[in-house]
Design an enzyme around this catalytic site. Structure first.
Site, PDB file in Angstrom:
ATOM      1  N   ALA A 127      -4.131  14.961   5.089  1.00 41.45           N
ATOM      2  CA  ALA A 127      -3.907  13.698   5.807  1.00 41.45           C
ATOM      3  C   ALA A 127      -2.855  12.883   5.078  1.00 41.45           C
ATOM      4  O   ALA A 127      -2.945  12.698   3.862  1.00 41.45           O
ATOM      5  CB  ALA A 127      -5.204  12.914   5.878  1.00 41.45           C
ATOM      6  N   HIS A 177       3.044  14.573   1.350  1.00 42.18           N
ATOM      7  CA  HIS A 177       2.407  15.859   1.036  1.00 42.18           C
ATOM      8  C   HIS A 177       3.474  16.917   1.219  1.00 42.18           C
ATOM      9  O   HIS A 177       4.417  16.730   2.000  1.00 42.18           O
ATOM     10  CB  HIS A 177       1.250  16.143   2.002  1.00 42.18           C
ATOM     11  CG  HIS A 177       0.061  15.266   1.802  1.00 42.18           C
ATOM     12  ND1 HIS A 177      -0.948  15.560   0.921  1.00 42.18           N
ATOM     13  CD2 HIS A 177      -0.271  14.083   2.371  1.00 42.18           C
ATOM     14  CE1 HIS A 177      -1.864  14.601   0.960  1.00 42.18           C
ATOM     15  NE2 HIS A 177      -1.477  13.683   1.831  1.00 42.18           N
ATOM     16  N   HIS A 198       1.626   5.380  -1.739  1.00 42.13           N
ATOM     17  CA  HIS A 198       1.299   6.559  -2.563  1.00 42.13           C
ATOM     18  C   HIS A 198       2.605   7.159  -3.063  1.00 42.13           C
ATOM     19  O   HIS A 198       3.443   7.562  -2.249  1.00 42.13           O
ATOM     20  CB  HIS A 198       0.560   7.613  -1.734  1.00 42.13           C
ATOM     21  CG  HIS A 198      -0.721   7.111  -1.146  1.00 42.13           C
ATOM     22  ND1 HIS A 198      -1.937   7.289  -1.755  1.00 42.13           N
ATOM     23  CD2 HIS A 198      -0.969   6.427   0.000  1.00 42.13           C
ATOM     24  CE1 HIS A 198      -2.891   6.735  -1.003  1.00 42.13           C
ATOM     25  NE2 HIS A 198      -2.325   6.209   0.062  1.00 42.13           N
ATOM     26  N   LYS A 225      -9.366  -0.382  -5.907  1.00 42.45           N
ATOM     27  CA  LYS A 225      -9.453   0.293  -4.614  1.00 42.45           C
ATOM     28  C   LYS A 225     -10.818   0.946  -4.405  1.00 42.45           C
ATOM     29  O   LYS A 225     -11.286   1.699  -5.244  1.00 42.45           O
ATOM     30  CB  LYS A 225      -8.368   1.378  -4.555  1.00 42.45           C
ATOM     31  CG  LYS A 225      -8.387   2.221  -3.302  1.00 42.45           C
ATOM     32  CD  LYS A 225      -7.816   1.497  -2.105  1.00 42.45           C
ATOM     33  CE  LYS A 225      -7.966   2.316  -0.837  1.00 42.45           C
ATOM     34  NZ  LYS A 225      -6.728   2.467  -0.095  1.00 42.45           N
ATOM     35  N   HIS A 238      -4.729  -0.606   5.832  1.00 44.11           N
ATOM     36  CA  HIS A 238      -4.275   0.185   6.992  1.00 44.11           C
ATOM     37  C   HIS A 238      -5.234   0.094   8.174  1.00 44.11           C
ATOM     38  O   HIS A 238      -5.775   1.099   8.621  1.00 44.11           O
ATOM     39  CB  HIS A 238      -4.013   1.646   6.615  1.00 44.11           C
ATOM     40  CG  HIS A 238      -5.034   2.304   5.726  1.00 44.11           C
ATOM     41  ND1 HIS A 238      -6.385   2.288   5.981  1.00 44.11           N
ATOM     42  CD2 HIS A 238      -4.887   3.001   4.569  1.00 44.11           C
ATOM     43  CE1 HIS A 238      -7.004   2.946   5.029  1.00 44.11           C
ATOM     44  NE2 HIS A 238      -6.132   3.381   4.157  1.00 44.11           N
ATOM     45  N   HIS A 259       0.867  -1.198   0.000  1.00 47.71           N
ATOM     46  CA  HIS A 259       0.000   0.000   0.000  1.00 47.71           C
ATOM     47  C   HIS A 259       0.891   1.232   0.000  1.00 47.71           C
ATOM     48  O   HIS A 259       1.498   1.571   1.011  1.00 47.71           O
ATOM     49  CB  HIS A 259      -0.901   0.009   1.239  1.00 47.71           C
ATOM     50  CG  HIS A 259      -1.868   1.160   1.250  1.00 47.71           C
ATOM     51  ND1 HIS A 259      -3.202   1.013   1.524  1.00 47.71           N
ATOM     52  CD2 HIS A 259      -1.696   2.482   1.031  1.00 47.71           C
ATOM     53  CE1 HIS A 259      -3.805   2.178   1.461  1.00 47.71           C
ATOM     54  NE2 HIS A 259      -2.913   3.105   1.166  1.00 47.71           N
ATOM     55  N   ARG A 297       2.357   9.503  -5.751  1.00 57.86           N
ATOM     56  CA  ARG A 297       1.929  10.721  -6.468  1.00 57.86           C
ATOM     57  C   ARG A 297       2.317  10.638  -7.942  1.00 57.86           C
ATOM     58  O   ARG A 297       2.392   9.560  -8.482  1.00 57.86           O
ATOM     59  CB  ARG A 297       2.455  12.002  -5.792  1.00 57.86           C
ATOM     60  CG  ARG A 297       2.266  12.046  -4.273  1.00 57.86           C
ATOM     61  CD  ARG A 297       0.830  11.878  -3.834  1.00 57.86           C
ATOM     62  NE  ARG A 297       0.693  12.071  -2.387  1.00 57.86           N
ATOM     63  CZ  ARG A 297      -0.301  11.585  -1.658  1.00 57.86           C
ATOM     64  NH1 ARG A 297      -1.257  10.867  -2.213  1.00 57.86           N
ATOM     65  NH2 ARG A 297      -0.362  11.815  -0.362  1.00 57.86           N
ATOM     66  N   HIS A 329     -10.612   1.151   1.753  1.00 54.45           N
ATOM     67  CA  HIS A 329     -10.398   2.202   2.757  1.00 54.45           C
ATOM     68  C   HIS A 329     -11.620   2.134   3.668  1.00 54.45           C
ATOM     69  O   HIS A 329     -12.696   2.611   3.312  1.00 54.45           O
ATOM     70  CB  HIS A 329     -10.256   3.587   2.113  1.00 54.45           C
ATOM     71  CG  HIS A 329      -9.972   4.642   3.145  1.00 54.45           C
ATOM     72  ND1 HIS A 329      -8.744   5.235   3.305  1.00 54.45           N
ATOM     73  CD2 HIS A 329     -10.754   5.165   4.130  1.00 54.45           C
ATOM     74  CE1 HIS A 329      -8.782   6.082   4.319  1.00 54.45           C
ATOM     75  NE2 HIS A 329     -10.004   6.064   4.834  1.00 54.45           N
ATOM     76  N   ASP A 376       1.471   2.648   3.516  1.00 53.49           N
ATOM     77  CA  ASP A 376       0.615   3.819   3.315  1.00 53.49           C
ATOM     78  C   ASP A 376       1.446   5.092   3.390  1.00 53.49           C
ATOM     79  O   ASP A 376       0.954   6.133   3.839  1.00 53.49           O
ATOM     80  CB  ASP A 376      -0.547   3.861   4.311  1.00 53.49           C
ATOM     81  CG  ASP A 376      -1.653   4.814   3.843  1.00 53.49           C
ATOM     82  OD1 ASP A 376      -1.638   5.205   2.661  1.00 53.49           O
ATOM     83  OD2 ASP A 376      -2.524   5.160   4.656  1.00 53.49           O
TER      84      ASP A 376
HETATM   85  O1  DOR Z   1      -3.471   9.539   5.492  1.00 51.94           O
HETATM   86  C1  DOR Z   1      -3.810   9.197   4.369  1.00 51.94           C
HETATM   87  N1  DOR Z   1      -3.224   9.724   3.260  1.00 51.94           N
HETATM   88  N2  DOR Z   1      -4.791   8.319   4.226  1.00 51.94           N
HETATM   89  C2  DOR Z   1      -5.308   8.025   3.031  1.00 51.94           C
HETATM   90  O2  DOR Z   1      -6.222   7.259   2.990  1.00 51.94           O
HETATM   91  C3  DOR Z   1      -4.818   8.697   1.814  1.00 51.94           C
HETATM   92  C4  DOR Z   1      -3.454   9.187   1.967  1.00 51.94           C
HETATM   93  C5  DOR Z   1      -3.052  10.174   0.899  1.00 51.94           C
HETATM   94  O3  DOR Z   1      -3.293   9.908  -0.284  1.00 51.94           O
HETATM   95  O4  DOR Z   1      -2.471  11.200   1.234  1.00 51.94           O
HETATM   96 ZN    ZN Z   2      -3.331   5.080   1.461  1.00 54.54          ZN
END
Ligand code: DOR
Ligand code: ZN
Length: 348
Positions: free
Chosen positions: A268, A256, A18, A104, A179, A16, A20, A141, A252
């Site tokens: 988040a 950001h 990300h 997803k 998660h 899992h 970007r 999720h 996860d």
């Molecule tokens: O904290 C998180 N960030 N939870 C998620 O489900 C998505 C993820 C994100 O894409 O930033």
């Molecule tokens: Zn995630």
């Protein structure tokens, strides 16, 4: 002579992740490829990856941005973003592609870039049927979006209102409860059929919800599902270190920019890819279960997905290093988990 603790394991996968897109890809892929042979790529881009064609284009952009030494060996495992309008015929196309490995389910509005997600899961029943037939896993999720439900209860309420029903109605569907953050989720997965598994993040095992407010508000500890109370953190550690094959590694890691985290309405997501396996080693060692890290990180995931296990190995050493305060992320910076603090294990 000092006796440095060492552990050699089959190179893990991240089930899992990300990464970007575009200018953000190179820095985060450098961290991931050092530690993982494969990673399940989350489809929640600003324009979500809703079709096999879009997944192929995204995969090409990822491969282009890989560090040269991993270009031929790292395998990005692509996913599709389920919407109310996803066509059941897309599932066969995705399976036939060979590079799409899961679909997803983001409840619409549950988290980052989820507004185009599912507002009516019943509208997706024909898609879930097709997924069960094709052996395509559903990644969930698991949080309700009803604003009247307390944010700390959203996972538990999701289990009661949605997940139990889906598992019952689609016994042949492979489901990964993503998660997980509560003892309720652990219990559900433990008692469900072998078709139900779960990923567990390092940050949900390292922190409880006090970390959100330690000495002031801590935006870099804000993620979704939100951190929970101590008894839930302990339940996650017990599940991950138990040896139960249904639980596997999913960081996860969700980068950001610093400016969107340190903001009146902060995003988040926690970036952990710089210690993607090291944080887990710390958790497993503390629990007296280092001997179970390899199965959790390198065996249970591929076994659940029906993919071969990796052959390469990595060696972890207990040699503390200092984590950078921030790193370059596109044309901005990102603050990693435990910035300025210690990474207790490192890669040899
Ligand atoms: O904290 C998180 N960030 N939870 C998620 O489900 C998505 C993820 C994100 O894409 O930033
Ligand atoms: Zn995630």
């Amino acid at each position: 002579m000092t006796n440095t603790k060492k552990l050699t394991i089959i190179k893990p996968d991240d089930w899992h992740l990300h990464v970007r897109d575009n200018k953000f890809l190179p820095s985060v892929l450098a961290d991931t490829t050092k530690r993982f042979s494969r990673a399940i790529m989350m489809p929640n881009l600003v324009d979500p990856v809703t079709t096999t064609d879009l997944a192929e284009e995204y995969r090409d952009r990822i491969i282009k941005a890989l560090p040269s030494e991993y270009k031929l060996t790292f395998d990005p495992l692509m996913t599709l973003y389920l919407t109310n309008k996803t066509n059941a015929s897309e599932i066969k196309k995705a399976r036939d592609s060979g590079f799409v490995h899961a679909v997803k389910w983001y409840p619409a509005g549950a988290t980052t870039n989820s507004s185009k997600g599912v507002s009516d899961i019943v509208a997706c029943y024909d898609v879930l049927e097709a997924m069960a037939e094709e052996g395509m896993p559903l990644l969930v999720h698991g949080e309700v979006t009803d604003p009247s439900v307390d944010i700390f209860d959203r996972e538990k309420v999701f289990i009661d209102q949605f997940l139990e029903g889906i598992i019952k109605n689609f016994p042949d569907l492979k489901v990964v409860f993503e998660h997980i953050t509560t003892e309720d989720a652990v219990k559900l997965v433990e008692t469900a059929s072998p078709n139900v598994g779960a990923t567990i993040t390092a940050h949900h095992m390292l922190l409880n919800r006090n970390a959100l407010f330690k000495g002031g508000i801590r935006p870099h500890h804000y993620c979704l599902p939100i951190l929970k109370r101590e008894k839930h953190r302990e339940a996650l550690i017990n599940a991950a270190t138990s040896g139960n094959k249904k639980f596997f590694l999913g960081t996860d890691s969700a980068p950001h920019t610093k400016s969107t985290k340190e903001n009146a309405c902060g995003c988040a997501g926690i970036y952990t890819a710089h210690g993607g396996i090291e944080f887990y080693a710390e958790i497993f060692e503390k629990a007296g279960a280092l001997h179970r890290l390899e199965a959790f990180a390198s065996f249970n995931g591929p076994d659940f997905y029906g993919l071969p296990r990796n052959r390469d190995k990595i060696t972890l050493v207990k040699k503390p290093t200092t984590i950078v305060e921030e790193f370059t992320f596109g044309d901005e910076v990102c603050v990693p988990f435990r910035a300025g603090g210690e990474l207790i294990w490192s890669i040899d």
